[in-house]
Design a protein around this motif. Structure first.
Motif, mmCIF file in Angstrom:
data_model
loop_
_atom_site.group_PDB
_atom_site.id
_atom_site.type_symbol
_atom_site.label_atom_id
_atom_site.label_comp_id
_atom_site.label_asym_id
_atom_site.label_seq_id
_atom_site.Cartn_x
_atom_site.Cartn_y
_atom_site.Cartn_z
ATOM 1 N N LEU A 195 0.849 -1.183 0.000
ATOM 2 C CA LEU A 195 0.000 0.000 0.000
ATOM 3 C C LEU A 195 0.883 1.230 0.000
ATOM 4 C CD1 LEU A 195 -2.518 -1.202 2.735
ATOM 5 C CD2 LEU A 195 -2.932 -1.166 0.278
ATOM 6 N N ASP A 196 0.451 2.279 -0.695
ATOM 7 C CA ASP A 196 1.248 3.502 -0.727
ATOM 8 C C ASP A 196 0.785 4.462 0.354
ATOM 9 O OD1 ASP A 196 -1.106 4.703 -1.639
ATOM 10 O OD2 ASP A 196 -0.420 4.872 -3.713
ATOM 11 N N GLY A 197 1.302 5.681 0.324
ATOM 12 C CA GLY A 197 0.979 6.662 1.354
ATOM 13 C C GLY A 197 -0.484 7.034 1.407
ATOM 14 N N ASP A 198 -1.202 6.838 0.296
ATOM 15 C CA ASP A 198 -2.639 7.108 0.260
ATOM 16 C C ASP A 198 -3.455 5.844 0.538
ATOM 17 O OD1 ASP A 198 -2.279 9.825 -0.390
ATOM 18 O OD2 ASP A 198 -1.989 9.291 -2.498
ATOM 19 N N ARG A 199 -2.752 4.771 0.885
ATOM 20 C CA ARG A 199 -3.350 3.461 1.172
ATOM 21 C C ARG A 199 -4.023 2.851 -0.055
ATOM 22 N NH1 ARG A 199 -5.040 3.348 7.591
ATOM 23 N NH2 ARG A 199 -3.069 4.257 8.284
ATOM 24 N N ASP A 200 -3.491 3.203 -1.214
ATOM 25 C CA ASP A 200 -3.905 2.548 -2.446
ATOM 26 C C ASP A 200 -3.013 1.338 -2.682
ATOM 27 O OD1 ASP A 200 -5.910 4.434 -3.047
ATOM 28 O OD2 ASP A 200 -4.438 5.785 -3.971
ATOM 29 N N VAL A 201 -3.570 0.329 -3.328
ATOM 30 C CA VAL A 201 -2.816 -0.891 -3.606
ATOM 31 C C VAL A 201 -1.799 -0.636 -4.710
ATOM 32 C CG1 VAL A 201 -2.972 -3.278 -4.412
ATOM 33 C CG2 VAL A 201 -4.727 -2.358 -2.877
ATOM 34 N N VAL A 202 -0.572 -1.082 -4.466
ATOM 35 C CA VAL A 202 0.524 -0.965 -5.442
ATOM 36 C C VAL A 202 0.978 -2.375 -5.800
ATOM 37 C CG1 VAL A 202 2.881 -0.162 -5.817
ATOM 38 C CG2 VAL A 202 1.256 1.267 -4.546
ATOM 39 N N ARG A 203 1.098 -2.638 -7.117
ATOM 40 C CA ARG A 203 1.571 -3.937 -7.589
ATOM 41 C C ARG A 203 3.035 -3.830 -7.997
ATOM 42 N NH1 ARG A 203 -2.422 -7.327 -9.558
ATOM 43 N NH2 ARG A 203 -0.729 -8.879 -9.449
ATOM 44 N N PHE A 204 3.788 -4.917 -7.830
ATOM 45 C CA PHE A 204 5.182 -4.953 -8.276
ATOM 46 C C PHE A 204 5.589 -6.399 -8.509
ATOM 47 C CE2 PHE A 204 5.117 -5.034 -3.665
ATOM 48 C CZ PHE A 204 6.019 -6.021 -3.307
ATOM 49 N N THR A 205 6.682 -6.558 -9.270
ATOM 50 C CA THR A 205 7.185 -7.912 -9.555
ATOM 51 C C THR A 205 8.604 -8.112 -9.054
ATOM 52 O OG1 THR A 205 7.965 -7.237 -11.751
ATOM 53 C CG2 THR A 205 5.718 -8.135 -11.595
ATOM 54 N N GLY A 206 9.224 -7.044 -8.547
ATOM 55 C CA GLY A 206 10.562 -7.160 -7.985
ATOM 56 C C GLY A 206 10.767 -6.159 -6.881
ATOM 57 N N ILE A 207 11.607 -6.515 -5.906
ATOM 58 C CA ILE A 207 11.913 -5.613 -4.804
ATOM 59 C C ILE A 207 13.411 -5.653 -4.549
ATOM 60 C CG2 ILE A 207 11.320 -7.456 -3.150
ATOM 61 C CD1 ILE A 207 10.597 -5.292 -1.123
#
Length: 547
Positions: free
Chosen positions: A31-43
């Protein structure tokens, strides 16, 4: 010579550069600062254990990471934070007699007898987890119920919520409890035909509990290790330990000193005395690489609904004339809260009944004029709230620290205790969010299972493990999954003044995350409940793995 020195210096700088870990090919959510869902495939995780970068499928990867892990397409989410648990209670409960899985008095009696036969020492039989409501008993159990299976050894068993104890006759005799023993302030000695029945509610539990031999240090250390394993296996990377005693703090420090601390703990002392003894004049700094900090104190306003100790504005529907237990007067609760707040400690107060919640909100109203700034007063449980009081939580940024699993366990009992017409503000998560109240979720383990996926499933369905009631109990209070996940991550971190380093996988925060066996954002509540944690990572290092 200058060129050669420059080349050597460049080589040294390259060797000293931070080593990056790339965890790639994952189905990542945060979740980002606005609590929206963020997708990713690498960290990408730096050698300081903090997130350096989240990568989408098309973004370029570091060419030569120090370490690369193929996530094999597994789902990765932030480590979950339990905003209200009891670490040593969980561990000690796992090492003693556990009655939480019993469904009748007869099952409990059989388990007590079997435990006594299998454990001839120590002499005292100690355990927890009984629940007369789950048994359908229609009454509290009695000393005679234990005596029929174990009468030659003292037995002391805590109720599942920790707000009542069940003793056999020998335990009461050794504690000096007789027909003349009065109920203390804030507690009840249950009587049957004028004699103590064997049930001691809230403060009365100390009448027997004070003579129970305390666990040895080696047992405490083993209990803490057991609790860590249980919590990490459920994907919990941080817990707010509500009611840390001086002995508990020492156990945790021993684990930290010896490199055995694998969990992050936000500690709330079990009263003003242990708070000042441990932390002194201000919250402790973060210890052991941000794994331990005493941030505040845990206080109690009332008891629990199951033992009719929750303090209500009107009498219980199933116990005429009884309104529960007010543990503290208005002056007493303000004095205790003030003593902690004057030194900058955070105050967390247990309040279940609507009268207890109203008393606490009144105290916060008054004290906020004296203790200004970002206080984040915490109401623990906020379980039964008068609907008229719900908007008051937002007035001073008060945290509603709630446990979704309590709703699933308690809805039938709550209706019996109060009647449906008085439950408009009960387990009111949606109302809290709609009123802009900061919401943090936990489990209250060992009262409930520490499994946070049970809590997520309940939060989005308002149904118990059997799917009851169909469609959810008061379904207007249901959350969406992103909101529930936020309460178990960002909200729980904010509730403990830890949002600068915990709660999400945003850049610069500690890389606490878990691999799970399914995509919970594509799952039903039943499937979410059954989620299995595969691996748990803290600061970019694996600390637990399923066999």
């Amino acid at each position: 010579m200058k060129k050669m020195l420059a080349a050597v210096a460049a080589l040294f700088v390259a060797q000293a550069a931070p080593a990056d870990t790339l965890i790639d090919n994952v189905n990542g959510y945060t979740l980002d600062g606005d609590r929206d869902v963020v997708r990713f495939t690498g960290i990408v995780v730096g050698d300081d254990g903090r997130v350096k970068e989240l990568l989408s499928r098309r973004e370029k990867r570091p060419e030569r990471p120090d370490y690369r892990l193929d996530g094999k397409g597994r789902t990765l989410i932030p480590g979950l934070i339990d905003a209200h648990g009891h670490v040593m209670g969980l561990g000690l409960g796992a090492l003693t007699l556990d009655l939480s899985d019993t469904n009748s008095l007869q099952e409990a009696q059989a388990k007590i007898a079997a435990y006594a036969a299998a454990n001839p020492s120590p002499r005292w039989i100690v355990g927890r987890g009984w629940n007369q409501e789950k048994w359908g008993l229609g009454r509290f159990p009695t000393a005679a119920d234990i005596d029929s299976v174990v009468s030659d050894r003292p037995v002391w068993l805590e109720r599942v919520d920790g707000h009542a104890g069940w003793a056999n006759s020998l335990a009461m005799k050794e504690a000096g409890v007789t027909a003349e023993t009065p109920s203390p302030a804030g507690g009840i000695v249950e009587k049957l035909d004028g004699q103590p029945s064997g049930i001691f509610v809230d403060a009365a539990s100390e009448l027997v509990g004070r003579i129970v031999p305390p666990p040895l240090p080696v047992v405490r250390d083993r209990a803490f290790a057991t609790a860590q394993d249980i919590l990490l296996s459920h994907g919990i990377t941080t817990v707010a330990d509500m009611g840390t005693s001086g002995e508990d703090w020492t156990v945790i420090r021993r684990a930290g000193d010896s490199g055995r601390l694998r969990l992050r703990i936000l500690s709330y002392a079990s009263g003003i005395e242990p708070l000042l003894a441990v932390a002194g004049t201000q919250p402790t700094p973060w210890l052991y690489d941000s794994k331990l900090r005493m941030v505040g104190v845990k206080l109690y306003s009332d008891g629990a609904l199951g033992s009719r100790g929750a303090w209500l504005k009107q009498p219980y529907a199933d116990a005429a004339g009884e309104r529960g237990l007010a543990f503290l007067s208005d002056a007493e609760i303000r004095n205790l809260m003030s003593r902690a707040a004057m030194d900058g400690f955070q105050v967390a107060v247990h309040a279940i009944g609507d009268a207890a919640n109203a008393q606490l909100l009144d105290a916060i109203d008054e004290l906020s004029g004296t203790y200004e700034g970002d206080r984040r007063w915490r109401v623990e449980h906020a379980q039964i709230v008068d609907p008229a009081d719900l908007p008051r939580f937002a007035q001073h940024g008060t945290i509603a620290s709630m446990q979704p699993v309590h709703q699933a366990s308690d809805w039938r009992m709550a209706e019996a205790r109060m009647g449906i017409d008085r439950l408009g503000g009960a387990y009111a998560w949606r109302s809290m969010i709609d009123n802009d109240v900061p919401l943090a979720f936990g489990s209250d383990f060992p009262v409930e299972s520490p499994n946070p996926f049970h809590g997520l499933a309940v939060a989005i369905s308002r149904e118990d493990a059997q799917g009851q009631p169909p469609g959810g109990w008061m379904p207007e209070q249901t959350l969406i999954l992103a909101e529930a996940l936020a309460a178990f991550t960002q909200g729980a971190a904010f509730a403990g003044f830890a949002e600068d380093r915990l709660g999400s996988l945003e850049k610069g925060k500690l890389a606490d995350f878990i691999f799970i066996d399914r995509d919970i954002f594509q799952a039903t509540p039943e499937q979410i409940r059954d989620t299995q944690v595969l691996e748990t990572w803290l600061a970019g290092r694996k600390v637990w793995e399923r066999d």
